[in-house]
Design an enzyme around this catalytic site. Structure first.
Site, PDB file in Angstrom:
ATOM      1  N   ASN A   9     -28.213  -4.963 -11.392  1.00 43.04           N
ATOM      2  CA  ASN A   9     -28.613  -5.981 -10.411  1.00 43.04           C
ATOM      3  C   ASN A   9     -27.351  -6.384  -9.655  1.00 43.04           C
ATOM      4  OD1 ASN A   9     -29.445  -8.198  -8.976  1.00 43.04           O
ATOM      5  ND2 ASN A   9     -29.922  -9.478 -10.767  1.00 43.04           N
ATOM      6  N   LYS A  11     -27.026  -8.275  -7.166  1.00 41.01           N
ATOM      7  CA  LYS A  11     -27.041  -9.665  -6.653  1.00 41.01           C
ATOM      8  C   LYS A  11     -26.497  -9.697  -5.230  1.00 41.01           C
ATOM      9  CE  LYS A  11     -26.853 -11.369 -11.382  1.00 41.01           C
ATOM     10  NZ  LYS A  11     -26.445 -12.402 -12.322  1.00 41.01           N
ATOM     11  N   HIS A  95     -36.171 -13.880 -11.358  1.00 36.67           N
ATOM     12  CA  HIS A  95     -34.800 -14.018 -11.880  1.00 36.67           C
ATOM     13  C   HIS A  95     -34.413 -15.501 -11.931  1.00 36.67           C
ATOM     14  CE1 HIS A  95     -30.482 -13.659 -12.330  1.00 36.67           C
ATOM     15  NE2 HIS A  95     -30.689 -12.419 -12.724  1.00 36.67           N
ATOM     16  N   GLU A  97     -31.786 -16.964 -11.241  1.00 37.95           N
ATOM     17  CA  GLU A  97     -31.050 -17.466 -10.058  1.00 37.95           C
ATOM     18  C   GLU A  97     -32.020 -17.810  -8.940  1.00 37.95           C
ATOM     19  OE1 GLU A  97     -28.286 -14.210  -9.975  1.00 37.95           O
ATOM     20  OE2 GLU A  97     -27.274 -15.038 -11.731  1.00 37.95           O
ATOM     21  N   GLU A 171     -33.600 -12.620 -20.215  1.00 40.26           N
ATOM     22  CA  GLU A 171     -32.286 -13.016 -19.715  1.00 40.26           C
ATOM     23  C   GLU A 171     -32.050 -14.484 -20.050  1.00 40.26           C
ATOM     24  OE1 GLU A 171     -30.808 -10.122 -16.416  1.00 40.26           O
ATOM     25  OE2 GLU A 171     -31.586 -11.946 -15.513  1.00 40.26           O
ATOM     26  N   GLY A 177     -23.678 -14.378 -16.457  1.00 42.78           N
ATOM     27  CA  GLY A 177     -22.402 -14.737 -15.827  1.00 42.78           C
ATOM     28  C   GLY A 177     -21.475 -15.460 -16.792  1.00 42.78           C
ATOM     29  N   SER A 216     -24.513 -10.835 -19.457  1.00 34.25           N
ATOM     30  CA  SER A 216     -23.180 -10.438 -19.928  1.00 34.25           C
ATOM     31  C   SER A 216     -23.175  -9.142 -20.742  1.00 34.25           C
ATOM     32  CB  SER A 216     -22.517 -11.586 -20.709  1.00 34.25           C
ATOM     33  OG  SER A 216     -22.342 -12.704 -19.864  1.00 34.25           O
TER      34      SER A 216
HETATM   35  P1  13P Z   1     -24.323 -10.648 -15.753  1.00 33.33           P
HETATM   36  O1  13P Z   1     -24.428  -9.268 -16.350  1.00 33.33           O
HETATM   37  O2  13P Z   1     -23.302 -10.754 -14.686  1.00 33.33           O
HETATM   38  O3  13P Z   1     -24.206 -11.704 -16.799  1.00 33.33           O
HETATM   39  O4  13P Z   1     -25.732 -10.904 -14.994  1.00 33.33           O
HETATM   40  C1  13P Z   1     -26.900 -10.678 -15.693  1.00 33.33           C
HETATM   41  C2  13P Z   1     -28.044 -10.772 -14.759  1.00 33.33           C
HETATM   42  O5  13P Z   1     -28.361 -11.835 -14.259  1.00 33.33           O
HETATM   43  C3  13P Z   1     -28.792  -9.533 -14.468  1.00 33.33           C
HETATM   44  O6  13P Z   1     -29.958  -9.792 -13.747  1.00 33.33           O
END
Ligand code: 13P
Length: 261
Positions: A9, A11, A95, A97, A171, A177, A216
């Site tokens: 992903n 982002k 997601h 976010e 997740e 993050g 992570s």
């Molecule tokens: P990270 O791997 O940067 O923690 O992000 C995970 C994520 O949100 C994947 O959709």
């Protein structure tokens, strides 16, 4: 037997030049890998570029969302049919976010799942608890509410989703993050719980649905996570921006032994 799936992903990252170099590096590293599924989810504007660079490779591509609307006066929305025209096979939905920054919720997410499936795209439905919910011991309650929102769909849509298939992504928001992923044992217990919830829809659906872990994931921790019986791969944020790290994570999924029931 569930086929492992590793999805990057990206982002809000990338540029035409950076994407091209990264996609070429990933294609080069993965060209002989056929035992697992690999996907990249890019910002909408780069889907055409992904289609150009990833067609005829073993890497799928997808969007990071789709609209709950089909068409009309919805400024800045992008429909599932639109991304399907660019060859997307995957779409991330729900997601954390999006839930956090754009007030999306499970009610909207399940409509997006329906839109994706109607467009022939496999949705990756993200669920997970926040730090506060985790600390309060409410993780399972939160996951159940997020997943069971699927029951709000009409029966025909739900049946269609069950037969077409979807991917679940656990997740935990507190691990996204962050410095550290969930431990393999904790993630496994949540994945087993999610599979148990899926069995309330249908036992076969629960067994065939891939549940991938996100938060992570790194080349260092991927193997221990993917070796867990109910962890069928990963949804990878930061580490997917580095072709070498992403390829190492894919390699960790290669040795995964899924149960064969
Ligand atoms: P990270 O791997 O940067 O923690 O992000 C995970 C994520 O949100 C994947 O959709």
């Amino acid at each position: 037997m569930r086929r492992p799936l590793v999805v990057g992903n990206w982002k809000l990252n990338g540029s035409l030049a950076v994407n091209e170099a990264r996609m070429q590096a990933i294609v080069g590293a993965e060209k002989d890998i056929h035992q697992i599924d690999i996907g990249l989810c890019l910002p909408y504007v780069y889907l055409f570029q992904a289609q150009q660079l990833l067609a005829n490779t073993n890497i799928m591509w997808g969007s990071q969302n789709v609209s709950q609307f089909e068409q009309g006066a919805y400024t800045a929305c992008v429909s599932a049919d639109m991304v399907a025209e660019f060859g997307c096979q995957l779409a991330i939905v729900g997601h954390s976010e999006r839930r956090h920054y754009s007030a999306e919720n499970s009610a909207k997410a399940v409509i997006r799942i329906k839109r994706a499936v109607d467009a022939g795209i496999t949705p990756i439905y993200c669920i997970g608890e926040t730090q506060a919910e985790h600390a309060a011991g409410e993780a399972k309650k939160v996951l159940a509410a997020q997943l069971m929102a699927l029951l709000d769909l009409d029966k025909i849509s739900l049946e269609k989703i069950k037969s077409f298939g979807l991917v679940m992504a656990y997740e935990p928001v507190w691990a996204i993050g962050a410095d550290q992923a969930a431990t393999p044992e904790l993630a496994q217990s949540m994945h087993a719980f999610i599979r148990d919830l899926l069995s309330k829809f249908d036992a076969e659906f629960a067994q065939k649905t891939r549940i991938i872990y996100g938060g992570s994931v790194t080349p260092e921790n991927a193997k221990a996570l993917f070796n867990m019986p109910d962890i069928d791969g990963g949804l990878v944020g930061r580490a997917s921006l580095d072709a070498h790290a992403f390829s190492s994570i894919c390699a960790a999924a290669l040795n995964y032994q899924a149960p064969s029931n």
